[in-house]
Design an enzyme around this catalytic site. Sequence first.
Site, short mmCIF file in Angstrom:
data_model
loop_
_atom_site.label_atom_id
_atom_site.label_comp_id
_atom_site.label_asym_id
_atom_site.label_seq_id
_atom_site.Cartn_x
_atom_site.Cartn_y
_atom_site.Cartn_z
N ARG A 1 9.15 8.39 4.89
CA ARG A 1 9.01 9.83 4.96
C ARG A 1 9.54 10.38 6.28
NH1 ARG A 1 2.85 10.59 3.52
NH2 ARG A 1 3.35 12.76 4.06
N ASP B 1 0.69 5.62 0.55
CA ASP B 1 -0.08 6.61 1.29
C ASP B 1 -0.55 7.73 0.36
OD1 ASP B 1 -1.26 7.64 3.53
OD2 ASP B 1 0.57 8.47 4.40
N ARG C 1 0.83 -1.20 0.00
CA ARG C 1 0.00 0.00 0.00
C ARG C 1 0.87 1.25 0.00
NH1 ARG C 1 -3.65 -0.99 5.15
NH2 ARG C 1 -1.76 -2.08 5.82
N TYR D 1 11.82 1.87 -2.63
CA TYR D 1 11.32 3.21 -2.88
C TYR D 1 12.49 4.13 -3.20
CZ TYR D 1 6.70 2.26 -0.71
OH TYR D 1 5.46 1.79 -0.39
#
Length: 324
Positions: free
Chosen positions: A210, A65, A63, A123
Amino acid sequence: MPLFEPLDDTQRLTGRLALGVEYDGSAYCGWQRLKHAPSVQAEVEKALGKVAGQPVRVHCSGRTDSGVHATRQVVHFDAPVGRSQKAWVFGTNANLPRDIAIRWVEPVADDFHARFLALARRYRYVILNQPSRPVLERANATWCRDPLDVPAMHRAAQVLVGEHDFSSFRAAGCQSKSAWRHLHFIEVHRHGPLVVVDVQANAFLHHMIRNIVGALVDVGRGERDSDYLADLLAVKDRTLASVTAPGCGLHFVDSIYDACYPLPREPLGPSLLAFLGEWTGERELPDSPLVRFRRGRPVAGDAHHPSLPPGAALPATREPSDQE
């Protein structure tokens, strides 16, 4: 996978299929279907349903965000009807909004699961480090006007490599039962005005990347010393850490599976970083309990590992999903 490999339009594909999905997450509240807000999953399922002529449910590799992008989100679904490879790709894209696209479709074994069989997720966080605000890159990079000491950021990040309790880097609303994750690598590089944080792990906690980037930017600005991330890792308290970096700079670029599931290889995104030339799956995975478990070689775990407790090899479905 050649960039311009033709799509077959003769053989009808049924059974379990895997898709590569790319999307700009700016207009969506993340991947997962929601009742109260737009999601990427809802758009993909609606478009596939129009091609199939009946409802379709998809399962994703991880998933993302609100506002986060993806260049290689791997999903699978069980096709209720036969359609050609070309029809699944072009037909679905014709029914998708312009900020979502299917890149490829491939038949996979019936036991393939995009989420539970993923060995790693990767990522890239992109920072545009220049005095003036971005224009063309404003939706897919985070702007930092202050000069960043990239070598210092890279050195500070290396303490995160390995298996740790990442409580200091999880969101307050994170739903995972365990804060332990195995981070395979994290690299910080500068390419002109672009500063890239490249990170891969077995899975991530909600806002984990993040929050890491927020701490690294403080180090890069000189507001924190090189031991800052080590201190945060040890204290296990999110309230003592830096602010969460914006979602617009984060890109889901790879989901890695065992070689027995031969998915297409393609250049890693985002397109801003195409000059780096790296393709999916090029890096070796660590010899960790989870990787051995997912490859069919279960091992007794330890108390720290979320999917392999002492003396037991739990089903892969117990492994927490990527929640970034």
